[in-house]
Design an enzyme around this catalytic site. Structure first.
Site, PDB file in Angstrom:
ATOM      1  N   HIS A 172      24.847  32.957  33.044  1.00 57.29           N
ATOM      2  CA  HIS A 172      25.892  31.983  32.677  1.00 57.29           C
ATOM      3  C   HIS A 172      25.609  30.610  33.302  1.00 57.29           C
ATOM      4  CE1 HIS A 172      28.748  34.982  30.953  1.00 57.29           C
ATOM      5  NE2 HIS A 172      28.124  35.784  31.791  1.00 57.29           N
ATOM      6  N   ASN A 218      34.496  37.542  28.577  1.00 61.02           N
ATOM      7  CA  ASN A 218      33.498  37.127  27.584  1.00 61.02           C
ATOM      8  C   ASN A 218      34.164  36.951  26.223  1.00 61.02           C
ATOM      9  OD1 ASN A 218      31.227  37.058  29.209  1.00 61.02           O
ATOM     10  ND2 ASN A 218      30.530  39.107  28.661  1.00 61.02           N
ATOM     11  N   TYR A 258      30.085  38.908  42.600  1.00 63.49           N
ATOM     12  CA  TYR A 258      30.426  37.490  42.407  1.00 63.49           C
ATOM     13  C   TYR A 258      30.605  36.747  43.719  1.00 63.49           C
ATOM     14  CZ  TYR A 258      30.816  38.384  37.413  1.00 63.49           C
ATOM     15  OH  TYR A 258      30.530  38.715  36.123  1.00 63.49           O
TER      16      TYR A 258
HETATM   17 FE1  HDE Z   1      29.015  38.460  35.210  1.00 65.54          FE
HETATM   18  N1  HDE Z   1      28.086  37.471  36.703  1.00 65.54           N
HETATM   19  N2  HDE Z   1      28.206  40.196  35.870  1.00 65.54           N
HETATM   20  N3  HDE Z   1      29.839  39.504  33.631  1.00 65.54           N
HETATM   21  N4  HDE Z   1      29.822  36.797  34.506  1.00 65.54           N
HETATM   22  C1  HDE Z   1      28.149  36.145  36.902  1.00 65.54           C
HETATM   23  O1  HDE Z   1      28.485  35.075  38.943  1.00 65.54           O
HETATM   24  C2  HDE Z   1      27.643  40.377  37.083  1.00 65.54           C
HETATM   25  C3  HDE Z   1      29.735  40.824  33.388  1.00 65.54           C
HETATM   26  C4  HDE Z   1      30.719  36.663  33.496  1.00 65.54           C
HETATM   27  O2  HDE Z   1      31.751  30.530  34.488  1.00 65.54           O
HETATM   28  C5  HDE Z   1      27.500  35.717  38.178  1.00 65.54           C
HETATM   29  O3  HDE Z   1      29.087  32.990  39.552  1.00 65.54           O
HETATM   30  C6  HDE Z   1      27.333  41.760  37.294  1.00 65.54           C
HETATM   31  C7  HDE Z   1      30.700  41.251  32.419  1.00 65.54           C
HETATM   32  C8  HDE Z   1      31.059  35.279  33.295  1.00 65.54           C
HETATM   33  O4  HDE Z   1      31.101  30.606  36.554  1.00 65.54           O
HETATM   34  C9  HDE Z   1      27.081  37.043  38.822  1.00 65.54           C
HETATM   35  C10 HDE Z   1      27.726  42.400  36.142  1.00 65.54           C
HETATM   36  C11 HDE Z   1      31.386  40.125  32.075  1.00 65.54           C
HETATM   37  C12 HDE Z   1      30.325  34.588  34.254  1.00 65.54           C
HETATM   38  C13 HDE Z   1      27.517  38.049  37.787  1.00 65.54           C
HETATM   39  C14 HDE Z   1      28.278  41.417  35.263  1.00 65.54           C
HETATM   40  C15 HDE Z   1      30.828  39.045  32.832  1.00 65.54           C
HETATM   41  C16 HDE Z   1      29.571  35.559  34.997  1.00 65.54           C
HETATM   42  C17 HDE Z   1      26.419  34.703  38.066  1.00 65.54           C
HETATM   43  C18 HDE Z   1      27.589  43.866  35.800  1.00 65.54           C
HETATM   44  C19 HDE Z   1      32.515  40.005  31.046  1.00 65.54           C
HETATM   45  C20 HDE Z   1      30.299  33.092  34.474  1.00 65.54           C
HETATM   46  C21 HDE Z   1      26.999  33.422  38.609  1.00 65.54           C
HETATM   47  C22 HDE Z   1      28.396  44.707  36.566  1.00 65.54           C
HETATM   48  C23 HDE Z   1      33.697  40.726  31.408  1.00 65.54           C
HETATM   49  C24 HDE Z   1      31.329  32.643  35.456  1.00 65.54           C
HETATM   50  C25 HDE Z   1      28.288  33.758  39.089  1.00 65.54           C
HETATM   51  C26 HDE Z   1      31.399  31.140  35.500  1.00 65.54           C
HETATM   52  C27 HDE Z   1      28.742  35.245  36.078  1.00 65.54           C
HETATM   53  C28 HDE Z   1      27.352  39.355  37.973  1.00 65.54           C
HETATM   54  C29 HDE Z   1      28.745  41.706  33.958  1.00 65.54           C
HETATM   55  C30 HDE Z   1      31.307  37.702  32.681  1.00 65.54           C
HETATM   56  C31 HDE Z   1      25.626  37.172  39.231  1.00 65.54           C
HETATM   57  C32 HDE Z   1      26.680  42.363  38.524  1.00 65.54           C
HETATM   58  C33 HDE Z   1      30.923  42.687  31.911  1.00 65.54           C
HETATM   59  C34 HDE Z   1      31.991  34.721  32.253  1.00 65.54           C
HETATM   60  O5  HDE Z   1      27.781  37.272  40.005  1.00 65.54           O
END
Ligand code: HDE
Length: 699
Positions: free
Chosen positions: A81, A154, A368
């Site tokens: 993202h 999402n 996060y």
């Molecule tokens: Fe994320 N995800 N994600 N994700 N995600 C990040 O956090 C992660 C997942 C989502 O506008 C990271 O700040 C793992 C699902 C959004 O700043 C990180 C897993 C959904 C955003 C991270 C998921 C999301 C992130 C990278 C699997 C929808 C942007 C930078 C368990 C429900 C937030 C950060 C923004 C961002 C990890 C799966 C949505 C690395 C480990 C499912 C919208 O922490």
């Protein structure tokens, strides 16, 4: 020895060119440019040198301070993202929802809770294009009276994987391949398709990601989903499961794939510009927050597991309950300070909202916070203005890098009896986790209730309209066509055959690989569901021009009355108009008045608009000039190929002919001077002329 006169300071200081104007200089102490230490700066155009021609001196501490700051301007981009865009706004509850939750921001319809929202793509790096095929992030920070609540969702209701431990693999597979460093912001390559075809739990999400949902028309026209099952807890401590949904007021619309690809070049910032412009012009984007509410007992009776994030709860099974609306009404003042530094964490919850045991969600609760520390460099990221709660924040965490507060008092521990005014626990109103009981063995395993990979993928396919299905076939064909490993394509075709034979066969035929699908045996029998119309965006998208953009291609001598009419239509329908003319400077209309176009022809292709009007000057004036330009011919061809409604004046006939586009009143190519404007408006409200697609892109 001849006497050499040294000027008191460099003769070019303060001038932008020889004989040019002087830069403005501070006229009062308040206006003075200073260093980071507050030292007034006398010359910001020239470094300190020995003589006019150097060398530059190390002594120049003003230069070194400026350059050092510049060298450190970037912080690590988000691992996923990375590319996103944010805005401020507010949330307002429709009602008091105390029956399901004690969350403070859902109690009082009079109260407005400030929010910050960030939309994003997932795979691309920060400088990648907005229109890539990808999931879009939909993150909302609610600054509630009882702390910040982050709903980090999402624009699709399901996800690729069931267990957090697979997330690094998924992301590594979609990112540029490690040896060659490409492709950027693309899933259309071998490592991605190899991984997902070996991970059949991703099949349902693959259907979504190959659908039009992955190429939204605008952030303003996108649904949002919390994905996981969460809990809501009311004042009596009762828990219910919920699924979060955001519904855009403008309806859900998408781009055509070819349009998205071309937009990547025409305007890589298409989505962020669209959001910024809408807010700037006062056309504030709005979403409705809804929940599906169900009890644990009801969930147990479903034929899928609500803890499995690759599954959705069909709306026909559990209808949406509207909670309130969110309005985005203020652009950021500074992209870096706000959009880049905002730190969302699914673990930021408030009393009244709690987690389920979804194994993906449980992992996110760790990831996060961890990532923010690496990105923002310090656990004090909560002090940055965009992250700081707007309610009182009092704790004993101390020190660490970039502590900007100056806590007073002797005590930094809890309990204490030395400081009467220090923060204390609050067992009644403080957050307490839902006391779920459970027991079991410690082991690495996957629940058998997670084993059905195909039934909901089939449900999604069956619920699509014909154009949506064709686009899914097109999506798979494009992506698998880019995947070079034939054995991976075969494996993927095998999965698609299980989702639906027609889907599998169409993709195989489009790839020229009929009969090559691998044999794959599902672990559990596939359930045949009734279609869920709520999953289709086109069967429910409103017929409206609200929030859309009308592009007008014109040239010198064009009738001013046509432009006036288009502006009038746009005003009454809530749309906007942008004018494209051969040159950027001006276009002289039939009434002799000059019009400053919004775009010059090569910089304003028809992809930028939802529907178009072609109204050049007559042959003698500007019309002929347009016919000789490939950009003008392409403008019309693209509008036609992207299924847009085209209104054209009599003077545009020759240009349309050159583009090979024939008048077709029912098919959305409308000579408005002969037919009037009603047909144009009616068809443009439907957004695309789907019936045309079989002519331009037969599946
Ligand atoms: Fe994320 N995800 N994600 N994700 N995600 C990040 O956090 C992660 C997942 C989502 O506008 C990271 O700040 C793992 C699902 C959004 O700043 C990180 C897993 C959904 C955003 C991270 C998921 C999301 C992130 C990278 C699997 C929808 C942007 C930078 C368990 C429900 C937030 C950060 C923004 C961002 C990890 C799966 C949505 C690395 C480990 C499912 C919208 O922490």
């Amino acid at each position: 020895m001849s006497e050499r006169k040294e000027p008191a300071r460099c003769p070019f200081a303060g001038k932008i060119a020889k004989g040019g104007e002087l830069h403005q200089q501070a006229s009062s102490p308040d206006e003075r440019l200073t260093t980071g230490q507050g030292l007034p700066v006398s010359d910001d155009q020239n470094s300190l040198k020995f003589g006019d021609r150097g060398p530059t001196l190390l002594e120049d501490f003003i230069l070194r301070e400026k350059i050092t700051h510049f060298d450190h301007e970037r912080i690590p981009e988000r691992v996923v993202h990375a590319r996103g865009y944010g805005a401020h706004g507010y949330f307002q509850s429709y009602d008091c929802h105390e029956d399901i939750t004690k969350a403070s921001f859902l109690q009082d319809p009079e109260e407005k809770t400030e929010v910050f929202v960030r939309f994003s793509t997932v795979a691309g790096s920060e400088g990648s294009l907005d229109t890539a095929r990808d999931v879009r992030g939909f993150s909302v920070k609610f600054y509630t009276k009882e702390g910040n609540y982050d709903l980090v969702g999402n624009n699709m209701p399901v996800f690729f994987i069931q267990d957090v431990i697979k997330f690094p693999d998924l992301i590594h597979s979609v990112k540029p391949e490690p040896d060659r460093g490409f492709p950027q912001a693309q899933s259309a390559h071998d490592t991605f398709w190899d991984f997902v075809s070996l991970t059949p739990e991703s099949v349902h999400m693959l259907l979504w990601i190959m659908s039009d949902r992955a190429i939204p028309r605008s952030y303003r026209m996108m649904e949002g989903f919390g994905v996981h099952t969460f809990r809501m807890i009311n004042q009596s401590g009762e828990s219910r499961f919920v699924k979060f949904h955001w519904r855009p007021k403008l309806g859900t619309f998408s781009l055509i794939w070819d349009e998205a690809v071309k937009l990547g070049g025409a305007d890589p910032d298409f989505h962020r510009r669209d959001l910024w412009q809408a807010i700037e012009s006062g056309d504030f984007p709005e979403w409705e927050l809804c929940v599906q509410v169900f009890t644990e007992e009801e969930a147990a009776a479903f034929d899928f597991d609500v803890l499995d994030p690759t599954k959705l709860v069909p709306e026909e099974k559990v209808p949406l309950r509207p909670l309130g609306k969110m309005v985005l009404n203020r652009n950021v003042d500074n992209f870096f300070a706000e959009t880049e530094q905002v730190a969302f964490c699914p673990s930021h919850v408030v009393p009244g909202i709690d987690f389920s045991d979804d194994p993906l969600l449980q992992g996110r609760l760790f990831s996060y916070l961890d990532t923010q520390i690496s990105r923002l460099g310090s656990p004090n990221f909560n002090q940055l203005p965009v992250n700081a709660p707007k309610c009182p924040m009092r704790f004993f965490q101390r020190d660490a890098q970039m502590q900007t507060q100056v806590p007073s008092g002797r005590v930094a521990n809890q309990p204490n009896s030395l400081d009467e005014g220090s923060p204390r626990e609050c067992p009644v109103t403080g957050f307490s986790s839902f006391p779920k009981s459970g027991q079991g063995e410690k082991r690495r395993s996957r629940s058998e209730t997670f084993a059905d990979y195909y039934s909901q993928a089939r449900l999604f396919w069956k619920s699509m309209t014909e154009p949506e299905r064709n686009h899914i076939v097109g999506g798979f064909t494009f992506e698998l066509g880019k995947c070079e490993a034939r054995h991976v394509r075969k494996r993927m075709l095998g999965h698609l055959m299980l989702v639906d034979q027609e889907l599998g066969e169409k993709v195989a035929s489009a790839l020229g690989m009929e009969g090559e699908a691998a044999e794959i045996e599902p672990i559990v029998p596939i359930i045949e569901y009734e279609p869920s119309p709520a999953l289709s965006q086109y069967s429910k998208s409103p017929a409206s021009l609200q929030g859309k953009k009308i592009g007008v291609l014109t040239s010198d001598g064009a009738p001013a009355s046509i432009l006036e009419k288009v502006l009038e239509i746009a005003k009454s329908e809530g749309a906007t108009v942008e004018v494209v003319a051969p040159k950027a400077g001006r276009c002289r209309l039939s009434d002799g008045k000059d019009l400053e176009p919004d775009h010059f022809l090569a910089g304003g292709p028809s992809m930028l608009f939802d529907c178009v009007v072609v109204a050049p000057g007559g042959e003698e004036e500007g019309g002929k000039a347009l016919q000789d330009q490939a950009d003008a011919v392409d403008w019309i061809r693209n509008a036609f190929g992207h299924l847009k409604v085209i209104g054209f004046s009599d003077a545009a006939e020759a240009l349309l002919e050159k583009a090979g586009v024939e008048p077709d009143v029912k098919g959305g190519v409308i000579p408005f001077e002969k037919e009037g404007w009603d047909g144009f408006i009616e068809q443009a409200k439907k957004h695309r002329v789907w019936e045309r697609e079989s002519k331009v892109r037969p599946v």
